[in-house]
Design an enzyme around this catalytic site. Structure first.
Site, mmCIF file in Angstrom:
data_model
loop_
_atom_site.group_PDB
_atom_site.id
_atom_site.type_symbol
_atom_site.label_atom_id
_atom_site.label_comp_id
_atom_site.label_asym_id
_atom_site.label_seq_id
_atom_site.Cartn_x
_atom_site.Cartn_y
_atom_site.Cartn_z
ATOM 1 N N GLU A 13 37.295 29.647 29.795
ATOM 2 C CA GLU A 13 36.135 30.443 29.367
ATOM 3 C C GLU A 13 36.525 31.846 28.881
ATOM 4 O OE1 GLU A 13 32.760 28.319 32.204
ATOM 5 O OE2 GLU A 13 33.940 29.952 33.040
ATOM 6 N N GLY A 79 25.286 23.177 32.859
ATOM 7 C CA GLY A 79 24.646 21.865 32.762
ATOM 8 C C GLY A 79 23.202 22.046 32.311
ATOM 9 N N MET A 175 27.234 28.084 38.216
ATOM 10 C CA MET A 175 27.629 28.426 39.589
ATOM 11 C C MET A 175 27.903 29.913 39.845
ATOM 12 S SD MET A 175 29.944 24.999 40.233
ATOM 13 C CE MET A 175 30.146 25.250 41.983
ATOM 14 N N GLU A 176 27.631 30.769 38.861
ATOM 15 C CA GLU A 176 27.933 32.204 39.047
ATOM 16 C C GLU A 176 26.830 33.156 38.597
ATOM 17 O OE1 GLU A 176 30.060 30.244 37.068
ATOM 18 O OE2 GLU A 176 31.376 29.713 38.736
ATOM 19 N N ASP A 199 27.196 19.613 29.620
ATOM 20 C CA ASP A 199 26.787 18.323 30.211
ATOM 21 C C ASP A 199 25.297 18.387 30.545
ATOM 22 O OD1 ASP A 199 28.293 20.023 32.561
ATOM 23 O OD2 ASP A 199 26.439 19.139 33.245
HETATM 24 N N1 ADE Z 1 28.706 24.122 34.847
HETATM 25 C C1 ADE Z 1 28.744 23.236 33.827
HETATM 26 N N2 ADE Z 1 28.063 22.119 34.156
HETATM 27 C C2 ADE Z 1 27.585 22.313 35.401
HETATM 28 C C3 ADE Z 1 26.813 21.509 36.281
HETATM 29 N N3 ADE Z 1 26.412 20.293 35.927
HETATM 30 N N4 ADE Z 1 26.513 22.019 37.501
HETATM 31 C C4 ADE Z 1 26.946 23.247 37.856
HETATM 32 N N5 ADE Z 1 27.682 24.035 37.064
HETATM 33 C C5 ADE Z 1 28.004 23.585 35.835
#
Ligand code: ADE
Length: 237
Positions: A13, A79, A175-176, A199
């Protein structure tokens, strides 16, 4: 004068940004790398924080206390929660909240950090506008503005995804972002989150993520570079 802190959780990243910086100096603190220099002439510190909320908050505090950043952008992949989002689309944060902060047993709403006066931390309007404009310049018609939901979980099940949508109404999950947003809020630093979809955060996520992570991260890097160029131009007026 602007000094932009850019935080990414994973090497993929921040790699392109670091390659495109000039006058680069790398310092390590708390096991994290901080690359100081300029991007498109704008003074920046590009930080590699590692995955998750604690790493993100630590990194943010170090950027404030040791590097004197004036603004923060969190970049990376995410995501999709909204069905309309495609892989590669860009989400710019209106605000950010936790999907895994649960003090409901003591009467707090899901997501609320006791002691703080907001559930969702609002992004800075000006940074948001710069990020949106840079994203539209780079990938026209693929930019969304909305909520980012963060937690210490890789979301890869339809059931969990639906739960998160139901109570956060967020566009995407990662997640951040919310931890950076909380730290920015507490330090009075303007922030925005810029995420590219890697995703769909459902049962296909484990398959899709490895295939699209690099492409999505690359997209964010291109947007950030355009954003830095624009910020620099505007400070010269
Ligand atoms: N970062 C990218 N895809 C993610 C997901 N499905 N869950 C959490 N963090 C992500």
């Amino acid at each position: 004068m602007i000094k932009l802190g850019i935080i990414g959780a994973m090497a993929v990243e921040v790699a392109t940004l670091r390659e495109n910086m000039t006058d680069l100096t790398v310092t390590t603190r708390a096991g994290m790398e901080f690359a100081t220099g300029t991007l498109e002439q704008l003074p920046v510190v590009v930080a590699l924080c590692g995955v998750g909320k604690v790493n993100a908050a630590l990194c943010m505090q170090i950027l404030c206390d040791c590097f004197g950043v004036t603004h923060i952008v969190n970049t990376g992949v995410a995501g999709a929660l909204h069905t309309g989002l495609d892989i590669g689309d860009i989400v710019v944060s209106q605000d950010a909240m936790y999907h895994d902060m649960d003090v409901c047993g003591l009467g707090y709403p899901l997501g609320k950090v006791p002691g703080l006066d907001v559930i969702a931390f609002p992004a800075d309007d000006a940074l948001l506008a710069y990020a949106f404009q840079a994203s539209e310049q780079t990938h026209p018609g693929h930019t969304w503005i909305g909520r980012v939901a963060s937690g210490d979980q890789f979301i890869c099940s339809r059931a969990k995804k639906d739960q998160i949508i139901q109570f956060t109404h967020a566009l995407c999950t990662e997640m951040e972002g919310a931890a950076i947003a909380q730290a920015a809020y507490l330090n009075g630093i303007p922030f925005a989150i810029l995420r590219a979809i890697s995703d769909r955060a459902d049962d296909s996520a484990e398959m899709d993520y490895p295939s699209f992570e690099a492409i999505a991260a690359q997209r964010c890097a291109a947007v950030l570079q355009a954003m830095a160029a624009r910020l620099w131009e505007d400070t010269q007026r």
